[in-house]
Write an enzyme that holds these catalytic residues in place. Sequence first.
Site, short mmCIF file in Angstrom:
data_model
loop_
_atom_site.label_atom_id
_atom_site.label_comp_id
_atom_site.label_asym_id
_atom_site.label_seq_id
_atom_site.Cartn_x
_atom_site.Cartn_y
_atom_site.Cartn_z
N HIS A 18 0.84 -1.20 0.00
CA HIS A 18 0.00 0.00 0.00
C HIS A 18 0.88 1.25 0.00
CE1 HIS A 18 -2.92 2.78 2.24
NE2 HIS A 18 -3.54 2.48 1.11
N HIS A 39 -0.47 10.21 -3.05
CA HIS A 39 -1.76 9.66 -2.64
C HIS A 39 -2.91 10.65 -2.78
CE1 HIS A 39 -4.95 8.48 0.28
NE2 HIS A 39 -4.78 7.34 -0.33
N GLU A 95 -3.46 3.71 -9.30
CA GLU A 95 -4.81 4.23 -9.10
C GLU A 95 -4.93 5.61 -9.73
OE1 GLU A 95 -7.75 6.07 -5.65
OE2 GLU A 95 -6.12 4.74 -5.02
#
Length: 394
Positions: free
Chosen positions: A81, A123, A213
């Site tokens: 992650h 992020h 992502e």
Amino acid sequence: MSLLMNNRYGISLFLFFCLMSLPFAEVSQAQALSAGQSPEKINNKINNKINSKVSSRVKSNKEGPEESGKSQAFEFTVITHRGASGYLPEHTLEAATLAFALNADFIEQDVVITKDDIPIVLHDIHLETVTNVETVFPGRAREDDRFYARDFTLAELRRLNVHEREDKSQNRVFPSRFSATTPRFSIATLYEHFDLISELNRQLGKNIGVYPEVKSPAFHLAEGVDASRIVIDALQAFNLDGAQDNSYLQCFDFSEVKRIRNELGYKGKVVMLIGENDWKESSTDYTWIRSAEGMAEVAKYANGIGPWVPQLFNQDDAKRKKIEAADWVTHAHSNNLTIHPYTYRQDAPPPRITGPHLLDALRDIVKVDGIFTDQVPPVIAWREQRRSKVDGAR
């Protein structure tokens, strides 16, 4: 060498520094491109530098040796992650290198787009929680007092130091994590992350995958930039955009997931991330997504889902100390969707359950296919223990 052998850092950082020597000559070259050059030259040189090497690497990556001596009866995918974020500042090249050394199956890259349309690994669309942007560029916040990566060029972002995540009061979110103050960590591009992983795969004969992502696609489209198209271009540059390639493309926005398939024609594996409606990750109704109708619609466009771990369990039963899968999970299984939930954190476990027991529940009761984790070693150790039990029973 004295730093490497210091017990304070342990064996994980020793592995990290060993691997540091392999790819970082070219990373430092890419970083040097930003000094005193125009955004166009930076972007062109990065892309040209990467593309010139990709064709020679892809074959060797795909032909890496299969792992030997391991049971195929127990499979569980381990996804780092934001890189090895439990040990080094998230999404840095150093965190990605350590994640590789720890032998994860996939390394995640969250992607936002700079002012000069370069994909960077970060992020959030904001900068202040993980960098010193307030000090370097005071006065560059928007009206909401947030600093947006979209308002800065890559050359400007290279000037920032990346640090451990902080909350709005500048308190560390995970106080026990990396606390050294002398190392300097920087924002890197998506191409640099892919290049790093590709080169390590080539040199070490592995095939560790990527898991990017697309962050806040609606925000980026409103800013005049197609983030999904840019991320797909990067995947295509490394031949990681096919259905059989070692990659997943994930997004919290169901409208964008459909667009990725229909309008952009993406053929690789896609994961629909599932949040809570009050997080405001997108306009998606995540309650509907978890319904029978929602899961059936997701399955038309995605290969898998990425739910938040608490969503997977029956919360009422949990209060009675009985662990059962949430009812909606059956809809995911009936549609043959891969399930990769987030996030296993050894230093922030859920209440009333230990780490190994949580992993057991996720695998045996919910029947997930893998997990996003900040700390790879305990998950790998758990997986190896489960594999040894399977092998012993054969």
